[in-house]
Design a protein around this motif. Structure first.
Motif, PDB file in Angstrom:
ATOM      1  N   ALA A 118       0.828  -1.205   0.000  1.00 46.70           N
ATOM      2  CA  ALA A 118       0.000   0.000   0.000  1.00 46.70           C
ATOM      3  C   ALA A 118       0.866   1.260   0.000  1.00 46.70           C
ATOM      4  CB  ALA A 118      -0.921  -0.005   1.216  1.00 46.70           C
ATOM      5  N   ILE A 119       1.959   1.229   0.747  1.00 46.81           N
ATOM      6  CA  ILE A 119       2.872   2.380   0.785  1.00 46.81           C
ATOM      7  C   ILE A 119       3.434   2.651  -0.610  1.00 46.81           C
ATOM      8  CG2 ILE A 119       5.112   3.179   1.642  1.00 46.81           C
ATOM      9  CD1 ILE A 119       4.479   1.641   4.251  1.00 46.81           C
ATOM     10  N   GLN A 120       3.890   1.595  -1.276  1.00 46.87           N
ATOM     11  CA  GLN A 120       4.432   1.756  -2.621  1.00 46.87           C
ATOM     12  C   GLN A 120       3.381   2.294  -3.590  1.00 46.87           C
ATOM     13  OE1 GLN A 120       6.047  -2.368  -2.975  1.00 46.87           O
ATOM     14  NE2 GLN A 120       7.928  -1.348  -3.579  1.00 46.87           N
ATOM     15  N   ARG A 121       2.159   1.829  -3.449  1.00 45.40           N
ATOM     16  CA  ARG A 121       1.094   2.261  -4.350  1.00 45.40           C
ATOM     17  C   ARG A 121       0.753   3.736  -4.156  1.00 45.40           C
ATOM     18  NH1 ARG A 121      -2.340  -1.040  -2.686  1.00 45.40           N
ATOM     19  NH2 ARG A 121      -3.612   0.326  -1.398  1.00 45.40           N
ATOM     20  N   LEU A 122       0.848   4.225  -2.927  1.00 46.21           N
ATOM     21  CA  LEU A 122       0.426   5.585  -2.619  1.00 46.21           C
ATOM     22  C   LEU A 122       1.550   6.613  -2.775  1.00 46.21           C
ATOM     23  CD1 LEU A 122      -1.756   4.792   0.529  1.00 46.21           C
ATOM     24  CD2 LEU A 122      -2.581   5.575  -1.698  1.00 46.21           C
ATOM     25  N   MET A 123       2.789   6.166  -2.893  1.00 49.85           N
ATOM     26  CA  MET A 123       3.889   7.103  -3.090  1.00 49.85           C
ATOM     27  C   MET A 123       3.723   7.833  -4.422  1.00 49.85           C
ATOM     28  SD  MET A 123       7.297   5.040  -1.889  1.00 49.85           S
ATOM     29  CE  MET A 123       7.659   4.670  -0.179  1.00 49.85           C
ATOM     30  N   ALA A 124       3.873   9.163  -4.405  1.00 48.17           N
ATOM     31  CA  ALA A 124       3.734   9.931  -5.635  1.00 48.17           C
ATOM     32  C   ALA A 124       4.398  11.289  -5.456  1.00 48.17           C
ATOM     33  CB  ALA A 124       2.262  10.110  -6.007  1.00 48.17           C
ATOM     34  N   GLU A 125       4.697  11.939  -6.572  1.00 50.88           N
ATOM     35  CA  GLU A 125       5.375  13.238  -6.536  1.00 50.88           C
ATOM     36  C   GLU A 125       4.481  14.342  -5.977  1.00 50.88           C
ATOM     37  OE1 GLU A 125       6.920  14.179 -10.350  1.00 50.88           O
ATOM     38  OE2 GLU A 125       8.404  12.552 -10.356  1.00 50.88           O
ATOM     39  N   ASP A 126       3.160  14.149  -6.045  1.00 51.06           N
ATOM     40  CA  ASP A 126       2.247  15.183  -5.556  1.00 51.06           C
ATOM     41  C   ASP A 126       1.642  14.822  -4.202  1.00 51.06           C
ATOM     42  OD1 ASP A 126       0.649  13.096  -6.322  1.00 51.06           O
ATOM     43  OD2 ASP A 126      -0.862  14.339  -7.327  1.00 51.06           O
ATOM     44  N   THR A 127       2.276  13.885  -3.484  1.00 53.01           N
ATOM     45  CA  THR A 127       1.696  13.369  -2.242  1.00 53.01           C
ATOM     46  C   THR A 127       2.706  13.394  -1.097  1.00 53.01           C
ATOM     47  OG1 THR A 127       0.218  11.896  -3.470  1.00 53.01           O
ATOM     48  CG2 THR A 127       0.602  11.365  -1.156  1.00 53.01           C
ATOM     49  N   VAL A 128       2.231  13.838   0.064  1.00 54.02           N
ATOM     50  CA  VAL A 128       2.971  13.645   1.309  1.00 54.02           C
ATOM     51  C   VAL A 128       2.278  12.496   2.031  1.00 54.02           C
ATOM     52  CG1 VAL A 128       3.650  14.637   3.521  1.00 54.02           C
ATOM     53  CG2 VAL A 128       3.701  16.055   1.457  1.00 54.02           C
ATOM     54  N   LEU A 129       2.949  11.360   2.103  1.00 53.87           N
ATOM     55  CA  LEU A 129       2.356  10.144   2.649  1.00 53.87           C
ATOM     56  C   LEU A 129       2.793   9.948   4.094  1.00 53.87           C
ATOM     57  CD1 LEU A 129       0.703   7.553   2.200  1.00 53.87           C
ATOM     58  CD2 LEU A 129       2.814   6.465   1.381  1.00 53.87           C
ATOM     59  N   ILE A 130       1.810   9.797   4.982  1.00 55.59           N
ATOM     60  CA  ILE A 130       2.070   9.545   6.404  1.00 55.59           C
ATOM     61  C   ILE A 130       1.797   8.070   6.685  1.00 55.59           C
ATOM     62  CG2 ILE A 130       1.421  10.128   8.768  1.00 55.59           C
ATOM     63  CD1 ILE A 130       0.468  12.854   7.708  1.00 55.59           C
ATOM     64  N   VAL A 131       2.809   7.360   7.163  1.00 59.34           N
ATOM     65  CA  VAL A 131       2.660   5.938   7.451  1.00 59.34           C
ATOM     66  C   VAL A 131       2.425   5.774   8.948  1.00 59.34           C
ATOM     67  CG1 VAL A 131       3.676   3.645   7.263  1.00 59.34           C
ATOM     68  CG2 VAL A 131       4.200   5.383   5.538  1.00 59.34           C
ATOM     69  N   ASP A 132       1.157   5.582   9.311  1.00 62.03           N
ATOM     70  CA  ASP A 132       0.752   5.441  10.706  1.00 62.03           C
ATOM     71  C   ASP A 132       0.630   3.958  11.038  1.00 62.03           C
ATOM     72  OD1 ASP A 132      -0.392   5.562  13.219  1.00 62.03           O
ATOM     73  OD2 ASP A 132      -2.382   6.112  12.469  1.00 62.03           O
ATOM     74  N   ALA A 133       1.719   3.361  11.469  1.00 63.31           N
ATOM     75  CA  ALA A 133       1.773   1.934  11.793  1.00 63.31           C
ATOM     76  C   ALA A 133       2.860   1.734  12.849  1.00 63.31           C
ATOM     77  CB  ALA A 133       2.060   1.114  10.531  1.00 63.31           C
ATOM     78  N   PRO A 134       2.923   0.556  13.476  1.00 65.35           N
ATOM     79  CA  PRO A 134       3.947   0.355  14.503  1.00 65.35           C
ATOM     80  C   PRO A 134       5.370   0.653  14.017  1.00 65.35           C
ATOM     81  CG  PRO A 134       2.336  -1.396  14.619  1.00 65.35           C
ATOM     82  CD  PRO A 134       1.986  -0.588  13.410  1.00 65.35           C
ATOM     83  N   ASN A 135       5.718   0.130  12.821  1.00 69.16           N
ATOM     84  CA  ASN A 135       7.050   0.394  12.241  1.00 69.16           C
ATOM     85  C   ASN A 135       8.144   0.218  13.288  1.00 69.16           C
ATOM     86  OD1 ASN A 135       5.774   1.140   9.781  1.00 69.16           O
ATOM     87  ND2 ASN A 135       5.461   3.217  10.552  1.00 69.16           N
ATOM     88  N   TYR A 136       8.005  -0.839  14.080  1.00 74.62           N
ATOM     89  CA  TYR A 136       8.918  -1.028  15.213  1.00 74.62           C
ATOM     90  C   TYR A 136      10.199  -1.759  14.832  1.00 74.62           C
ATOM     91  CZ  TYR A 136       7.269  -5.883  15.457  1.00 74.62           C
ATOM     92  OH  TYR A 136       6.981  -7.195  15.175  1.00 74.62           O
ATOM     93  N   ILE A 137      10.254  -2.327  13.638  1.00 76.23           N
ATOM     94  CA  ILE A 137      11.445  -3.054  13.191  1.00 76.23           C
ATOM     95  C   ILE A 137      12.282  -2.128  12.307  1.00 76.23           C
ATOM     96  CG2 ILE A 137      12.289  -5.051  11.901  1.00 76.23           C
ATOM     97  CD1 ILE A 137       9.613  -6.419  12.520  1.00 76.23           C
ATOM     98  N   LYS A 138      13.551  -1.932  12.653  1.00 73.90           N
ATOM     99  CA  LYS A 138      14.361  -1.006  11.872  1.00 73.90           C
ATOM    100  C   LYS A 138      14.568  -1.500  10.441  1.00 73.90           C
ATOM    101  CE  LYS A 138      18.802  -2.831  13.613  1.00 73.90           C
ATOM    102  NZ  LYS A 138      20.022  -2.506  14.377  1.00 73.90           N
ATOM    103  N   GLY A 139      14.567  -2.823  10.249  1.00 80.05           N
ATOM    104  CA  GLY A 139      14.701  -3.362   8.899  1.00 80.05           C
ATOM    105  C   GLY A 139      13.526  -2.976   8.020  1.00 80.05           C
ATOM    106  N   PHE A 140      12.319  -2.919   8.600  1.00 77.17           N
ATOM    107  CA  PHE A 140      11.150  -2.507   7.830  1.00 77.17           C
ATOM    108  C   PHE A 140      11.204  -1.019   7.526  1.00 77.17           C
ATOM    109  CE2 PHE A 140       6.538  -1.355   7.564  1.00 77.17           C
ATOM    110  CZ  PHE A 140       6.292  -2.008   6.366  1.00 77.17           C
ATOM    111  N   ARG A 141      11.655  -0.225   8.489  1.00 77.67           N
ATOM    112  CA  ARG A 141      11.801   1.218   8.227  1.00 77.67           C
ATOM    113  C   ARG A 141      12.836   1.448   7.130  1.00 77.67           C
ATOM    114  NH1 ARG A 141      11.882   1.481  14.000  1.00 77.67           N
ATOM    115  NH2 ARG A 141      14.072   2.130  14.008  1.00 77.67           N
ATOM    116  N   TYR A 142      13.885   0.640   7.111  1.00 75.58           N
ATOM    117  CA  TYR A 142      14.888   0.764   6.053  1.00 75.58           C
ATOM    118  C   TYR A 142      14.281   0.388   4.699  1.00 75.58           C
ATOM    119  CZ  TYR A 142      19.088  -0.109   3.275  1.00 75.58           C
ATOM    120  OH  TYR A 142      20.036  -0.096   2.277  1.00 75.58           O
TER     121      TYR A 142
END
Length: 293
Positions: free
Chosen positions: A66-90
Motif C-alpha cells: 500500500a505504501i508503494q502504491r500511494l507514493m507519488a510526486e504530488d503526495t505527502v504520505l504519512i505511514v501510521d503503523a507500529p514500524n517497530y522493526i528497523k529493517g522494515f523502516r529501512y
C-alpha cells in the motif's frame, strides 16, 4: 514528494499524532500537494495479526504494498503503523529513495505504563492482548538520528501538547532528496529479439566482408559493407585475405561474449542498445581489435 514514517510503542499515540500532522501540515504545504495517511486501520489489518509472526509477516507485506502504491510526486504520505522493526523502516526508506521522495521519521514516545493503560481502556475493538503488547514493546527497535533511514528524526514525547509542524513541513518540502541506491535500481533488459539480431547481423557482416575481399582483391584498407538498404558500416580490413573459418571463429567469440551481456541485462554502464546498427558497430570494433595484420 515526501514520506513521513511514524514509529513508537503500540498505543503510544501515533494515530493521534498522525491526525495532528494532517491538520497542522495542510496550511503549511503548497496547495497542489495531497496529504494521505495509510495505517493498519485503513487497510483493515487487525491488531491480532501481531499475535504471531506467521500472520504478522503478510500483514506487513500488505502495508508495504500500500505504501508503494500511494507514493507519488504530488503526495505527502504519512505511514501510521507500529514500524517497530528497523529493517522494515529501512525497506520503506529504500522505496522512497527509489521514487526520489524526501523522508523523515516521527518518533512518538510514551512510557510502557502509559501504553498499557491506553490499551486497556480502548473500546474500539483495536486493543492488543496484554501478551502481544508486552512482546511488541520488548521487540521495539528505537529510531536513531544517527542512521540515514530514520533521519531527519523528530521525537515527540506523550507529554508535549504541540508537534513541530513547521520543522516537519520544511523537511518534507525543502529537505535533501537522496539519490536511489544503486542496489535497488532495476537492471535494464535487452529487447526480446536481441539474440536474433546479434546472430543475424554478425552473419551478415561475415558474408559482406567476404564479398568485399573479392571486390578489393584482398588489398585491405577501409571498405563499406552494405548490410541492408538502410544500413552501411565501414571497416578497416588487413592487407590480406581473411579466411571464412577465421571470420566465423571471431564471429562465434563475439556472439558468445555478447550473449552473456544480453542474458544479464547489460555490462555497459546501464546502456542497452541491441539494434542492428549498434550490433554491427560493436562487431566492427571487435574485428578491428582482433584481426591479425
Amino acid at each position: 514528494m515526501a514520506l513521513i514514517t511514524l514509529s513508537g510503542y503500540p498505543c503510544s499515540g501515533k494515530s493521534t499524532r498522525a491526525s495532528e500532522l494532517v491538520a497542522q501540515l495542510s496550511p503549511l504545504l503548497p496547495p497542489q500537494l495531497k496529504l494521505v495517511t495509510v495505517s493498519d486501520e485503513s487497510l483493515n489489518i487487525s491488531p491480532s495479526v501481531y499475535d504471531d509472526s506467521r500472520s504478522e509477516k503478510p500483514a506487513r507485506g500488505a502495508l508495504f504494498t500500500a505504501i508503494q502504491r500511494l507514493m507519488a510526486e504530488d503526495t505527502v504520505l504519512i505511514v501510521d503503523a507500529p514500524n517497530y522493526i528497523k529493517g522494515f523502516r529501512y525497506q520503506i526508506y529504500c522505496a522512497a529513495r527509489e521514487m526520489k521522495l524526501r523522508v523523515c521519521t516521527v518518533y512518538v514516545v510514551a512510557t510502557p505504563d502509559v501504553c498499557r493503560q491506553r490499551n486497556a481502556s480502548r473500546t474500539d475493538g483495536r486493543a492488543y492482548t496484554p501478551e502481544t503488547l508486552e512482546n511488541l514493546m520488548l521487540r521495539f527497535e528505537e529510531p536513531s538520528s544517527m542512521v540515514r533511514w530514520d533521519s531527519p528524526l523528530f521525537t515527540i514525547p506523550w507529554t508535549d501538547q504541540n508537534i513541530p509542524a513547521g520543522d516537519i513541513a520544511q523537511a518534507v518540502t525543502s529537505g535533501s532528496v537522496k539519490p536511489p541506491n544503486s542496489g535497488t535500481l532495476s537492471a535494464l533488459k535487452a529487447p526480446s529479439d536481441a539474440l536474433h539480431v546479434l546472430e543475424q547481423t554478425s552473419i551478415a557482416m561475415v558474408s559482406a566482408i567476404m564479398d568485399a575481399q573479392v571486390a578489393t582483391q584482398g588489398s585491405g584498407g577501409l571498405v563499406t559493407l552494405p548490410l541492408s538498404p538502410s544500413l552501411q558500416v565501414k571497416i578497416t580490413l588487413p592487407a590480406r585475405n581473411l579466411t571464412l573459418s577465421e571470420l566465423q571463429r571471431l564471429k562465434r567469440q563475439f556472439v558468445t561474449v555478447h550473449k552473456k551481456a544480453i542474458t544479464l541485462g547489460t555490462t555497459e554502464k546501464g546502456a542497452v542498445d541491441w539494434g542492428e546498427e549498434s550490433v554491427a558497430n560493436k562487431f566492427v570494433t571487435y574485428l578491428e581489435e582482433n584481426m591479425k595484420p
